[in-house]
Design a protein around this motif. Sequence first.
Motif, PDB file in Angstrom:
ATOM      1  N   UNK A   5      -8.572   5.989  -3.860  1.00 35.12           N
ATOM      2  CA  UNK A   5      -8.223   6.687  -2.621  1.00 35.12           C
ATOM      3  C   UNK A   5      -6.770   7.138  -2.644  1.00 35.12           C
ATOM      4  N   UNK A   6      -6.402   7.734  -1.537  1.00 34.64           N
ATOM      5  CA  UNK A   6      -5.035   8.202  -1.390  1.00 34.64           C
ATOM      6  C   UNK A   6      -4.031   7.061  -1.408  1.00 34.64           C
ATOM      7  N   UNK A   7      -4.487   5.936  -0.837  1.00 33.34           N
ATOM      8  CA  UNK A   7      -3.575   4.801  -0.827  1.00 33.34           C
ATOM      9  C   UNK A   7      -3.839   3.916  -2.030  1.00 33.34           C
ATOM     10  N   UNK A   8      -2.765   3.625  -2.719  1.00 37.35           N
ATOM     11  CA  UNK A   8      -2.842   2.791  -3.901  1.00 37.35           C
ATOM     12  C   UNK A   8      -2.313   1.424  -3.529  1.00 37.35           C
ATOM     13  N   UNK A   9      -3.060   0.410  -3.915  1.00 40.88           N
ATOM     14  CA  UNK A   9      -2.608  -0.947  -3.626  1.00 40.88           C
ATOM     15  C   UNK A   9      -1.917  -1.495  -4.858  1.00 40.88           C
TER      16      UNK A   9
ATOM     17  N   UNK B 235      -2.918  14.000  -4.282  1.00 38.65           N
ATOM     18  CA  UNK B 235      -3.911  14.014  -5.366  1.00 38.65           C
ATOM     19  C   UNK B 235      -3.276  14.177  -6.740  1.00 38.65           C
ATOM     20  N   UNK B 236      -2.291  15.085  -6.781  1.00 43.58           N
ATOM     21  CA  UNK B 236      -1.645  15.363  -8.047  1.00 43.58           C
ATOM     22  C   UNK B 236      -0.948  14.107  -8.586  1.00 43.58           C
ATOM     23  N   UNK B 237      -0.249  13.454  -7.681  1.00 46.96           N
ATOM     24  CA  UNK B 237       0.460  12.240  -8.087  1.00 46.96           C
ATOM     25  C   UNK B 237      -0.518  11.162  -8.536  1.00 46.96           C
ATOM     26  N   UNK B 238      -1.638  11.092  -7.817  1.00 43.75           N
ATOM     27  CA  UNK B 238      -2.655  10.105  -8.180  1.00 43.75           C
ATOM     28  C   UNK B 238      -3.176  10.349  -9.587  1.00 43.75           C
ATOM     29  N   UNK B 239      -3.347  11.629  -9.887  1.00 45.27           N
ATOM     30  CA  UNK B 239      -3.848  11.976 -11.214  1.00 45.27           C
ATOM     31  C   UNK B 239      -2.868  11.495 -12.277  1.00 45.27           C
ATOM     32  N   UNK B 240      -1.581  11.661 -11.996  1.00 48.35           N
ATOM     33  CA  UNK B 240      -0.570  11.208 -12.956  1.00 48.35           C
ATOM     34  C   UNK B 240      -0.649   9.693 -13.118  1.00 48.35           C
ATOM     35  N   UNK B 241      -0.748   8.999 -11.992  1.00 46.75           N
ATOM     36  CA  UNK B 241      -0.817   7.535 -12.084  1.00 46.75           C
ATOM     37  C   UNK B 241      -2.000   7.105 -12.928  1.00 46.75           C
ATOM     38  N   UNK B 242      -3.129   7.754 -12.710  1.00 48.97           N
ATOM     39  CA  UNK B 242      -4.308   7.390 -13.496  1.00 48.97           C
ATOM     40  C   UNK B 242      -4.062   7.640 -14.980  1.00 48.97           C
ATOM     41  N   UNK B 243      -3.377   8.736 -15.238  1.00 44.85           N
ATOM     42  CA  UNK B 243      -3.106   9.109 -16.622  1.00 44.85           C
ATOM     43  C   UNK B 243      -2.233   8.053 -17.310  1.00 44.85           C
ATOM     44  N   UNK B 244      -1.250   7.551 -16.584  1.00 43.90           N
ATOM     45  CA  UNK B 244      -0.321   6.622 -17.228  1.00 43.90           C
ATOM     46  C   UNK B 244      -0.613   5.166 -16.859  1.00 43.90           C
TER      47      UNK B 244
ATOM     48  N   UNK C   7       0.851  -1.189   0.000  1.00 47.41           N
ATOM     49  CA  UNK C   7       0.000   0.000   0.000  1.00 47.41           C
ATOM     50  C   UNK C   7       0.878   1.226   0.000  1.00 47.41           C
ATOM     51  N   UNK C   8       0.664   2.079  -0.984  1.00 52.57           N
ATOM     52  CA  UNK C   8       1.473   3.283  -1.095  1.00 52.57           C
ATOM     53  C   UNK C   8       0.552   4.496  -1.035  1.00 52.57           C
ATOM     54  N   UNK C   9       1.070   5.559  -0.431  1.00 50.56           N
ATOM     55  CA  UNK C   9       0.261   6.758  -0.300  1.00 50.56           C
ATOM     56  C   UNK C   9       0.746   7.834  -1.270  1.00 50.56           C
TER      57      UNK C   9
END
Length: 616
Positions: A516-520, A491-500, A486-488
């Motif tokens: 959520x904030x935590x990515x599994x 929001x900005x970083x999450x958006x990037x992850x979703x993008x790529x 589980x990584x935290x």
Amino acid sequence: MADIIKLLPDHVANQIAAGEVVQRPASVVKELMENAIDAGASCIKLIIKDGGKTLIQVVDDGSGMSETDARLSFERHATSKISSAQDLFNLATKGFRGEALASIAAIAHVDMQTRTEANEVGTHLKIEGSKIVSQEVVATPRGTSISVKNLFFNIPARRNFLKSTQVELRHITDEFHRVALVHPNIEFHFYNNGSEIFNLPHGKHRQRIVHIFGSKMDNRLVPVSEETEVLKVSGFICKPEFSKKSRGEQFFFANNRYIKSPYLHHAVVAAFEGLIKSDTHPGYFLFLEVNPSSIDINIHPTKTEVKFDDENTLYAILRSTIKHSLGQFNVAPVLDFDHDPNLDTPYSYKEKGAVIPKVSVDSSFNPFQETAAQKGGSGRGFGKQSAKGWEDLYEGLGNQNEHNEFSSVVIESESEEQGTLYSGEDVEEHLASTFQLRRKYVVSTVKSGMLVIHQNRAHERILFEKFLGEITVKEGVSQQLLFPLELTFNKQELAVIREIQESLTNIGFVFDSLDQETVKVTGVPMMVPESGIGTVLDRLIADYMEGYSDGSISQAEMLAKALSRNLAVRTGDVLDSESQLMLVNNLFACKEPNLSPFQKITYTIISEGDIDKKFN
Ligand code: ADP
Ligand code: MG
């Protein structure tokens, strides 16, 4: 009134006993592995499918059993380990109750093949719910293989009570750790759903700990050693600064048996007092030896809780021994003669391959065929591609039009009279043809002179082309993580992850939830070491945010660049000769071997003429 007391039929009694002995698949794993150890095995294989719900198999190379013993072993109170009550006070074996196999056979489908040294053929028994359904003569290696299928098939309530596959696997893994830690002289292999997740060669305690818990453990361990009349202690504690918020690694073994002892645990914690924060827990691996007659392991059927005769004395000895070790460690560097320098090697593809869980599901997996499984678990990085790499080199060289400029790059040792380019078997022979210069360059000879490769840039080029290919053709190979990470992220970083995300998935990342904030993270590319997942993703996001803003290159290229930058070997990394050779090999299999993805020269050739000039 008529008599109403009846003796329970054996199979009912066995089922009731099974309730105590077999709580979950992990209990079966424990019993079977302990039997293998008691049988004097030097190599034990554990094979699991679906958290043990579908299959638990243990294969050993121990003493095996005669035909009669094989049948008898499934009877209740059938044991070869004690014959009188007196023996209970001098136990040298793990088992003694003689009820494990009977219990397991009462609630599962059991298949046993076993052979002793003295017999030429072995016995193959099938038992379902305590009934022998078949017995045959079989050709089988010395030792015993027991597989347990469909656990609790006849007790639906217990079967439904089993937790998720992940949870059961975790319990099994815990049990495996406990057994493997205390028997470093035995080789263990653990396969889950067809892939090998632990491969533990025999060695010493320290090496075993490091093989199980990762190389980071090596410099965290402080040796503990004390011998008094009542207690002998050996093992390791973890340096105070590595104490954990969670319970982490805390292991007590008494006379080679994993035990739980809240009281002795307290002794350890007391020794750490003042050195660690109150909300953290120290790690320890402590092996205690006491007189067998002063310990009663009989008070609990699963035998983890023990009673010592003189607990107060043990407490005092343990506490002061650990204080002493901690003190020594604080004032002077610890001299450790057990230290295995191999575990320090900063970079070796081979070594890394062994500690990282891999998924390579082999549907034709046959646990009796050692080689099939071992092939599936071969290394990663260059290793995986080696054969292909050689072929590519051959093709590249054959095609003069496309690779004109490299036609001179023919490795010297491949002399004309041999007439062939290397095949896989020749690799050994050519190992001597490369060496590493100042942990920065890989040097080899080519026909026209001396080839000098910049290891970091060359590897960046190799990885760049590999990842670019994978992102586009979606063929990345993923290694499944045993325990999702589980990584935290903000929001900005999450958006990037979703993008790529799609590209990341193509190269082998598997994400469980991204809302959520935590990515599994449940899977990662083969190249990424488990310990580095967080860092790699962080850097990837940073590189991506930085690089993508100028919009000049495609997402795929951007990502491949970032990945290659973060995963390539660096200047300063030691490469073993196999890795050096792979580097040379794979570089010239690239489309653009001469430049790194960041447009830097990857190699140069110093011609014989240039060298000659120096000698004028
Ligand atoms: P216990 O281990 O308490 O004796 P078990 O029910 O686990 O009882 O096993 C019964 C007997 O079967 C053992 O005492 C041993 O003689 C034999 N046995 C079980 N597993 C093995 C094995 N893997 N190799 C050789 N003998 C075995
Ligand atoms: Mg046993």
